[in-house]
Design an enzyme around this catalytic site. Structure first.
Site, PDB file in Angstrom:
ATOM      1  N   LYS A   3       0.798  -1.223   0.000  1.00 41.39           N
ATOM      2  CA  LYS A   3       0.000   0.000   0.000  1.00 41.39           C
ATOM      3  C   LYS A   3       0.831   1.273   0.000  1.00 41.39           C
ATOM      4  O   LYS A   3       0.395   2.316  -0.494  1.00 41.39           O
ATOM      5  CB  LYS A   3      -0.948  -0.001   1.201  1.00 41.39           C
ATOM      6  CG  LYS A   3      -2.046  -1.053   1.144  1.00 41.39           C
ATOM      7  CD  LYS A   3      -3.021  -0.787   0.007  1.00 41.39           C
ATOM      8  CE  LYS A   3      -4.202  -1.739   0.024  1.00 41.39           C
ATOM      9  NZ  LYS A   3      -5.149  -1.467  -1.079  1.00 41.39           N
ATOM     10  N   GLU A  62      -9.808   5.947   2.737  1.00 42.40           N
ATOM     11  CA  GLU A  62     -10.616   4.861   3.280  1.00 42.40           C
ATOM     12  C   GLU A  62      -9.693   3.691   3.583  1.00 42.40           C
ATOM     13  O   GLU A  62      -8.608   3.596   3.012  1.00 42.40           O
ATOM     14  CB  GLU A  62     -11.709   4.446   2.287  1.00 42.40           C
ATOM     15  CG  GLU A  62     -11.270   3.448   1.220  1.00 42.40           C
ATOM     16  CD  GLU A  62     -10.145   3.916   0.312  1.00 42.40           C
ATOM     17  OE1 GLU A  62      -9.376   3.043  -0.165  1.00 42.40           O
ATOM     18  OE2 GLU A  62     -10.023   5.126   0.059  1.00 42.40           O
ATOM     19  N   SER A  96       1.671  -9.720  -0.740  1.00 43.04           N
ATOM     20  CA  SER A  96       1.294  -8.300  -0.669  1.00 43.04           C
ATOM     21  C   SER A  96       1.428  -7.679   0.711  1.00 43.04           C
ATOM     22  O   SER A  96       1.519  -6.457   0.834  1.00 43.04           O
ATOM     23  CB  SER A  96      -0.138  -8.122  -1.167  1.00 43.04           C
ATOM     24  OG  SER A  96      -1.041  -8.894  -0.399  1.00 43.04           O
TER      25      SER A  96
END
Length: 393
Positions: A88, A110, A375
């Site tokens: 991210k 969000e 991830s």
């Protein structure tokens, strides 16, 4: 590859389905993104942040024990080793720099699993930006450690109690905030979803994953992989891995969604079981009822708990460039244990879906050399794992 087109469509997917009040926000954003895309100094600064702050490039790790166990050669693209523990931060750094370029000093975002929220809170702290994070009340309970991390970093965490109190509802509230405060506020959307230009923009910032993996696998193996595998919620880590290999037709893409309690029950498999519809600003595959109302999604992994998917993934499915499948909560737990016990790497529950799918892929005779996008790391999920074990003793 010229995708999306000028109107933000990937084939028949994507676009900009928005209320008029959002048009000014998105026009300003699109214009700024086009400008920085040609700006060499912006690119150089982002590259420096990736290198010195985020911890790129990430390793491409040969999982020898897992490979021996499944009898196929498996490499892990180690996004879990990045600062904040997940992919991210790639997108968060890119968009936060864009916000500063635009003169916006307040960031809203969000989050579901909390990893995007933590990444945004991190870069806002570093770059001196005010930060507010919308998060569903259900996810706040599930991911309380990430909530604490965001607060420690100086972010304001705003609970969302509408709807299913998960990721889609957090997105809705963030869009409402943006419309109201557009002059000084930038909405840092976390996945390759939403109206143009977000799907393209997030993909571009996350493509560093695939660009690195492509160079690394050629250096290590002298050839491209047979398969790329990644979990898919909104789809940013997967599209970041897939996109740089798009023209390599012999490389097969496999996206793994959340089957939740089962595909005939409560799940989050928009590509596997969804239908064409419009959701949160773009046209894609969506979980909806016979009247077109959005269904609530479910996954044990908060980051996959979303009833839609990015339009580029919808295009990959429609054009048969990628295959999409789904793994249940129970199977994801098994994937979590498999990697933890064989390689000493605790994966996020999101990634655990893709890890479990490797057991099925191992039966495919064409699967000779696989890259899986790891991830994120699983620290955030240990409480969920413990609760699951206690309930299923």
């Amino acid at each position: 590859m010229q995708l999306p087109d000028k109107k933000g469509y990937f084939g028949k997917f994507g676009g900009q389905y928005i209320p008029e009040t959002l048009s000014v926000c998105l026009e300003e954003l699109e214009s700024a993104y086009k400008e920085v895309s040609r700006d060499k100094s912006f690119k150089a600064q982002l590259k420096d942040y990736f290198l010195d702050y985020a911890g790129r490039p990430t390793g491409l790790f040969l999982a020898k024990n897992l490979s021996k166990h499944l009898k196929i050669k498996i490499y892990l693209k180690r996004e879990d080793l990045l600062h904040t523990g997940a992919h991210k931060i790639n997108n968060a750094l890119g968009q936060a720099l864009l916000a500063k370029f635009m003169g916006k000093n307040r960031i809203i975002a969000e989050t579901g699993a909390g990893q995007h929220g933590v990444a945004v809170a991190t870069v806002c702290s570093y770059l001196g930006l005010d930060c507010s994070i919308y998060m569903g009340q259900e996810d706040i309970v599930r991911q309380n450690m990430n909530v604490l991390r965001m607060k420690v970093l100086g972010a304001k965490v705003i609970p969302v109690t509408s709807g299913s109190q998960t990721l889609k509802d957090a997105c809705n509230e963030a869009f409402r905030d943006w419309v109201t405060n557009v002059r000084n506020t930038y909405y840092l959307l976390g996945s390759a979803v939403g109206p143009r230009p977000y799907p393209e923009m997030v993909r571009d910032f996350q493509s560093v994953i695939g660009l690195e993996a492509r160079k690394q696998i050629i250096k290590k193996e002298g050839r491209l992989p047979s398969h790329l595998v990644a979990c898919v919620g909104g789809g940013s880590n997967a599209i970041g891995l897939f996109y740089p290999f798009f023209k390599d037709k012999k490389v097969e893409f496999i996206g793994v969604e959340a089957a939740g309690f089962g595909l005939s029950s409560y799940h989050a498999a928009s590509l596997v079981k969804g239908e064409l519809g419009v959701f949160q600003g773009s046209r894609s595959y969506v979980l909806q009822d016979e009247f077109g109302q959005i269904k609530n999604a479910h996954s044990i992994a908060a980051g996959l708990d979303y009833p839609g998917v990015g339009p580029e993934h919808a295009f990959y499915k429609f054009s048969k460039r990628a295959k999409y499948t789904a793994v249940s909560d129970k199977e994801a737990i098994l994937g979590f244990k498999l990697l933890s016990e064989l390689e000493g790497i605790i994966p996020a529950l999101e990634t655990s879906h893709a890890i479990y799918y490797l057991k099925k892929l191992a039966k495919n005779k064409k699967a000779k050399l696989v890259i899986l996008c790891l991830s994120g790391r699983g620290d955030k999920d240990l409480g969920i794992i413990q609760d699951y074990i206690n309930k299923n003793k």
